[in-house]
Write a protein that holds these residues in place. Structure first.
Motif, PDB file in Angstrom:
ATOM      1  N   ASP A 145      37.772 -27.605 -21.772  1.00 50.85           N
ATOM      2  CA  ASP A 145      37.343 -28.323 -22.972  1.00 50.85           C
ATOM      3  C   ASP A 145      36.580 -29.574 -22.527  1.00 50.85           C
ATOM      4  OD1 ASP A 145      38.387 -26.363 -24.626  1.00 50.85           O
ATOM      5  OD2 ASP A 145      40.329 -27.345 -24.805  1.00 50.85           O
ATOM      6  N   ASP A 146      37.106 -30.781 -22.787  1.00 52.83           N
ATOM      7  CA  ASP A 146      36.398 -32.004 -22.392  1.00 52.83           C
ATOM      8  C   ASP A 146      37.055 -32.691 -21.204  1.00 52.83           C
ATOM      9  OD1 ASP A 146      34.580 -31.692 -24.514  1.00 52.83           O
ATOM     10  OD2 ASP A 146      35.963 -32.670 -25.918  1.00 52.83           O
ATOM     11  N   THR A 147      37.964 -32.004 -20.526  1.00 51.89           N
ATOM     12  CA  THR A 147      38.739 -32.623 -19.453  1.00 51.89           C
ATOM     13  C   THR A 147      38.415 -31.971 -18.112  1.00 51.89           C
ATOM     14  OG1 THR A 147      40.539 -33.086 -21.004  1.00 51.89           O
ATOM     15  CG2 THR A 147      41.065 -33.174 -18.656  1.00 51.89           C
ATOM     16  N   GLU A 148      38.251 -32.782 -17.096  1.00 52.78           N
ATOM     17  CA  GLU A 148      38.049 -32.253 -15.757  1.00 52.78           C
ATOM     18  C   GLU A 148      39.375 -32.161 -15.017  1.00 52.78           C
ATOM     19  OE1 GLU A 148      35.111 -34.545 -13.664  1.00 52.78           O
ATOM     20  OE2 GLU A 148      33.473 -33.306 -14.453  1.00 52.78           O
ATOM     21  N   ILE A 149      39.576 -31.044 -14.313  1.00 46.80           N
ATOM     22  CA  ILE A 149      40.793 -30.804 -13.540  1.00 46.80           C
ATOM     23  C   ILE A 149      40.391 -30.399 -12.134  1.00 46.80           C
ATOM     24  CG2 ILE A 149      42.797 -29.283 -13.269  1.00 46.80           C
ATOM     25  CD1 ILE A 149      42.990 -29.133 -16.277  1.00 46.80           C
ATOM     26  N   GLN A 150      41.050 -31.003 -11.153  1.00 44.94           N
ATOM     27  CA  GLN A 150      40.800 -30.653  -9.750  1.00 44.94           C
ATOM     28  C   GLN A 150      41.915 -29.762  -9.241  1.00 44.94           C
ATOM     29  OE1 GLN A 150      39.741 -33.870  -7.021  1.00 44.94           O
ATOM     30  NE2 GLN A 150      40.998 -32.907  -5.422  1.00 44.94           N
ATOM     31  N   CYS A 151      41.541 -28.732  -8.487  1.00 48.10           N
ATOM     32  CA  CYS A 151      42.554 -27.834  -7.935  1.00 48.10           C
ATOM     33  C   CYS A 151      42.174 -27.417  -6.527  1.00 48.10           C
ATOM     34  CB  CYS A 151      42.733 -26.600  -8.828  1.00 48.10           C
ATOM     35  SG  CYS A 151      41.232 -25.621  -9.052  1.00 48.10           S
ATOM     36  N   GLU A 152      43.183 -27.016  -5.767  1.00 50.46           N
ATOM     37  CA  GLU A 152      42.960 -26.476  -4.434  1.00 50.46           C
ATOM     38  C   GLU A 152      42.440 -25.040  -4.521  1.00 50.46           C
ATOM     39  OE1 GLU A 152      43.529 -27.899  -1.362  1.00 50.46           O
ATOM     40  OE2 GLU A 152      43.998 -29.828  -2.266  1.00 50.46           O
ATOM     41  N   ILE A 153      43.033 -24.261  -5.451  1.00 50.45           N
ATOM     42  CA  ILE A 153      42.623 -22.865  -5.658  1.00 50.45           C
ATOM     43  C   ILE A 153      42.401 -22.641  -7.147  1.00 50.45           C
ATOM     44  CG2 ILE A 153      43.242 -20.432  -5.383  1.00 50.45           C
ATOM     45  CD1 ILE A 153      45.185 -21.239  -3.191  1.00 50.45           C
ATOM     46  N   LEU A 154      41.275 -22.031  -7.492  1.00 51.16           N
ATOM     47  CA  LEU A 154      41.017 -21.605  -8.871  1.00 51.16           C
ATOM     48  C   LEU A 154      41.195 -20.093  -8.915  1.00 51.16           C
ATOM     49  CD1 LEU A 154      40.014 -22.209 -11.773  1.00 51.16           C
ATOM     50  CD2 LEU A 154      37.711 -21.680 -10.942  1.00 51.16           C
ATOM     51  N   ILE A 155      42.095 -19.628  -9.767  1.00 48.87           N
ATOM     52  CA  ILE A 155      42.413 -18.201  -9.848  1.00 48.87           C
ATOM     53  C   ILE A 155      41.875 -17.638 -11.161  1.00 48.87           C
ATOM     54  CG2 ILE A 155      44.277 -16.505 -10.026  1.00 48.87           C
ATOM     55  CD1 ILE A 155      45.928 -18.314  -8.211  1.00 48.87           C
ATOM     56  N   GLY A 156      41.045 -16.606 -11.051  1.00 46.77           N
ATOM     57  CA  GLY A 156      40.537 -15.919 -12.230  1.00 46.77           C
ATOM     58  C   GLY A 156      41.382 -14.699 -12.527  1.00 46.77           C
ATOM     59  N   ALA A 157      42.154 -14.787 -13.611  1.00 41.18           N
ATOM     60  CA  ALA A 157      42.940 -13.653 -14.088  1.00 41.18           C
ATOM     61  C   ALA A 157      42.584 -13.432 -15.555  1.00 41.18           C
ATOM     62  CB  ALA A 157      44.437 -13.928 -13.921  1.00 41.18           C
ATOM     63  N   ASP A 158      41.302 -13.570 -15.845  1.00 39.34           N
ATOM     64  CA  ASP A 158      40.824 -13.597 -17.231  1.00 39.34           C
ATOM     65  C   ASP A 158      40.102 -12.318 -17.638  1.00 39.34           C
ATOM     66  OD1 ASP A 158      38.947 -14.419 -15.346  1.00 39.34           O
ATOM     67  OD2 ASP A 158      37.879 -15.743 -16.709  1.00 39.34           O
ATOM     68  N   GLY A 159      40.506 -11.192 -17.071  1.00 38.97           N
ATOM     69  CA  GLY A 159      40.092  -9.897 -17.594  1.00 38.97           C
ATOM     70  C   GLY A 159      38.742  -9.400 -17.112  1.00 38.97           C
ATOM     71  N   GLY A 160      38.372  -8.241 -17.642  1.00 40.55           N
ATOM     72  CA  GLY A 160      37.178  -7.541 -17.198  1.00 40.55           C
ATOM     73  C   GLY A 160      35.887  -8.308 -17.425  1.00 40.55           C
ATOM     74  N   GLN A 161      35.846  -9.163 -18.440  1.00 43.32           N
ATOM     75  CA  GLN A 161      34.662  -9.985 -18.719  1.00 43.32           C
ATOM     76  C   GLN A 161      34.852 -11.391 -18.162  1.00 43.32           C
ATOM     77  OE1 GLN A 161      31.977  -8.591 -19.996  1.00 43.32           O
ATOM     78  NE2 GLN A 161      33.042  -6.633 -20.298  1.00 43.32           N
ATOM     79  N   SER A 162      35.480 -11.497 -17.021  1.00 44.78           N
ATOM     80  CA  SER A 162      35.912 -12.763 -16.433  1.00 44.78           C
ATOM     81  C   SER A 162      34.818 -13.839 -16.394  1.00 44.78           C
ATOM     82  CB  SER A 162      36.405 -12.510 -15.005  1.00 44.78           C
ATOM     83  OG  SER A 162      36.650 -13.726 -14.334  1.00 44.78           O
ATOM     84  N   LYS A 163      35.108 -14.980 -17.044  1.00 42.32           N
ATOM     85  CA  LYS A 163      34.210 -16.135 -16.970  1.00 42.32           C
ATOM     86  C   LYS A 163      34.268 -16.759 -15.584  1.00 42.32           C
ATOM     87  CE  LYS A 163      33.896 -18.996 -20.432  1.00 42.32           C
ATOM     88  NZ  LYS A 163      34.265 -19.953 -21.514  1.00 42.32           N
ATOM     89  N   VAL A 164      35.450 -16.735 -14.971  1.00 44.18           N
ATOM     90  CA  VAL A 164      35.577 -17.289 -13.622  1.00 44.18           C
ATOM     91  C   VAL A 164      34.669 -16.534 -12.660  1.00 44.18           C
ATOM     92  CG1 VAL A 164      37.144 -17.616 -11.670  1.00 44.18           C
ATOM     93  CG2 VAL A 164      37.926 -18.142 -13.988  1.00 44.18           C
ATOM     94  N   ARG A 165      34.705 -15.214 -12.731  1.00 43.97           N
ATOM     95  CA  ARG A 165      33.867 -14.395 -11.848  1.00 43.97           C
ATOM     96  C   ARG A 165      32.387 -14.696 -12.071  1.00 43.97           C
ATOM     97  NH1 ARG A 165      35.012  -9.151 -13.597  1.00 43.97           N
ATOM     98  NH2 ARG A 165      33.102  -9.213 -14.831  1.00 43.97           N
ATOM     99  N   GLN A 166      31.985 -14.831 -13.320  1.00 45.03           N
ATOM    100  CA  GLN A 166      30.588 -15.105 -13.640  1.00 45.03           C
ATOM    101  C   GLN A 166      30.179 -16.495 -13.174  1.00 45.03           C
ATOM    102  OE1 GLN A 166      30.182 -14.348 -17.867  1.00 45.03           O
ATOM    103  NE2 GLN A 166      31.250 -12.372 -17.687  1.00 45.03           N
ATOM    104  N   MET A 167      31.044 -17.495 -13.424  1.00 44.64           N
ATOM    105  CA  MET A 167      30.710 -18.867 -13.043  1.00 44.64           C
ATOM    106  C   MET A 167      30.689 -19.050 -11.530  1.00 44.64           C
ATOM    107  SD  MET A 167      32.832 -21.092 -15.860  1.00 44.64           S
ATOM    108  CE  MET A 167      32.439 -20.985 -17.613  1.00 44.64           C
ATOM    109  N   ALA A 168      31.494 -18.250 -10.814  1.00 48.58           N
ATOM    110  CA  ALA A 168      31.504 -18.323  -9.350  1.00 48.58           C
ATOM    111  C   ALA A 168      30.389 -17.492  -8.737  1.00 48.58           C
ATOM    112  CB  ALA A 168      32.853 -17.857  -8.821  1.00 48.58           C
ATOM    113  N   ASP A 169      29.597 -16.843  -9.598  1.00 43.38           N
ATOM    114  CA  ASP A 169      28.467 -16.017  -9.163  1.00 43.38           C
ATOM    115  C   ASP A 169      28.924 -14.905  -8.224  1.00 43.38           C
ATOM    116  OD1 ASP A 169      25.805 -15.269  -9.208  1.00 43.38           O
ATOM    117  OD2 ASP A 169      25.271 -16.507  -7.470  1.00 43.38           O
TER     118      ASP A 169
END
Length: 396
Positions: free
Chosen positions: A157-181
């Motif tokens: 949303d409007d908040t930034e979060i820092q992480c060591e690992i970002l895990i995409g478990a968001d399904g077949g149309q994964s936004k994480v996969r798309q954003m990570a190219d």
């Protein structure tokens, strides 16, 4: 800016289970999802009524997956709510080529359970709520990610979060996969599937079966009491036409098309979806990791999709645990690549096997039809080999 060890995008069955599994390692976890599931069950688990209507989305959870979920204290709540065990799996095209797999072959009380997806998800969310090192951000939406060599910054949303690992478990149309190219390979099977919830003439059965008719299988998944879930695979136009029928007309179509062993049924609910295969070109890119359908979407023919997802979670948990135990940084590239190495070939093997079976049965050629029926006939008589295949399919 708040910091977490792992930020998980997607709170479905696999994503929520990942949060519980990694929290058990002592990591600080945040899980993001666009909504909170089954708020009534999360607020009051005892409010569930066993005679309430069945949800259309169900999964065949294998024995191996159950054992993992039991370790995470997720499985018992599912059993307390509602699940149907199955002891046998039947597959055939012609009656003489019938092949059956039985839990006695692997010295187990059953092969798995048919479970409603929303109940399994809700049980995992209950466990998340009990863990102080898990923060649940829902409803919330991933807006963007910025990847660095030593961290990932995600805008939620409007908040930034820092992480060591970002895990995409968001399904077949994964936004994480798309954003990570991260690219994918795959195809459309040119078939769709319809899920049909029915009440049955026969009481609860202990078998799930698949019957191939002109290359398009129909399947039976037992539910409790006089209930079952049917799956009808066919060309998209045919499934679309069937899904548009009133329940009474669809009932007659089912009775005409499905094997007579089904007995009389009444249609309660229905839904349809296309069949696609999708495989991520990589499961790990820097500090981004993909699990479940975000990494691989498989033909649902043998109900292995969610079980492959749980295998992903278990593998990631084991890899990170070993790294922490040996003093390695759990988020290093070397550690995360071990997860991909452990899972990629196994997932590819299962995906390819399902494709070979599915495409093999679609071939109308007489000689090929003879060969596949001989194959089923032989499979019934393979002895120890058959037992090993069954054990592998059950995740043991």
């Amino acid at each position: 800016m708040e910091k977490f060890d792992c930020l998980i995008i997607g709170g479905g069955m696999v994503g929520a289970t990942t949060a519980v599994a990694l929290a058990d390692l002592g990591l600080k976890i945040a899980l993001v999802d666009t909504h909170r599931p089954d708020s009534d069950l999360l607020d009051n688990p005892d409010s569930f009524a066993k005679d309430q209507a069945y949800n259309l989305r169900v999964s065949a959870v294998s024995l191996g997956s159950e054992q993992f979920l039991q370790q995470l204290h997720i499985w018992q709540q599912v059993l307390d709510w509602r699940a149907c065990p199955y002891r046998r799996l039947g597959v055939w095209e012609q009656s003489l080529s019938y092949a059956q797999f039985h839990c006695d072959q692997i010295k187990q009380p059953y092969l798995g359970h048919i479970v409603e997806n929303h109940l399994l998800q809700a049980s995992a969310w209950l466990q998340m709520q009990h863990k102080p090192n898990i923060s649940i951000l829902a409803p919330a939406t991933l807006q963007s990610i910025t990847c660095y060599s030593d961290k990932v910054i995600a805008t939620i949303d409007d908040t930034e979060i820092q992480c060591e690992i970002l895990i995409g478990a968001d399904g077949g149309q994964s936004k994480v996969r798309q954003m990570a190219d991260i690219g994918t390979t795959g195809w459309d099977y040119q078939h769709s599937a319809m899920l049909i919830n029915v009440t049955t003439e026969h009481p609860q059965q202990d078998i799930t079966w698949q019957h191939f008719i002109d290359g398009a299988p129909v399947a039976f998944l037992p539910l409790t009491s006089h209930h079952a879930s049917l799956v009808w695979y066919d060309k998209p136009d045919k499934i679309k036409a069937l899904a548009s029928l009133p329940n009474t007309q669809l009932q007659q179509q089912v009775l005409n098309h499905f094997p007579k062993r089904l007995g009389h049924i009444d249609v309660v609910d229905k839904a349809a979806f296309p069949l696609v295969r999708r495989h991520a070109n990589q499961y790990v890119k820097g500090r981004v990791v993909l699990l479940g359908d975000a990494a691989h979407s498989i033909n649902p023919l043998a109900g292995q999709g969610v079980n492959l997802g749980f295998k992903d979670v278990k593998a990631l948990q084991e890899v990170l645990a070993k790294a922490i135990g040996s003093g390695e940084h759990y988020a290093s590239s070397e550690v995360l690549q071990r997860y991909e190495k452990q899972r990629r070939n196994d997932n590819l093997l299962m995906m390819t096997t399902m494709d070979l079976i599915y495409r093999g049965f679609k071939q109308p050629s007489g000689p090929i039809k003879l060969l596949r029926n001989l194959g089923l006939f032989g499979a019934q008589r393979l002895g120890p080999v058959k037992d090993k295949v069954l054990a592998y399919a059950c995740g043991l």
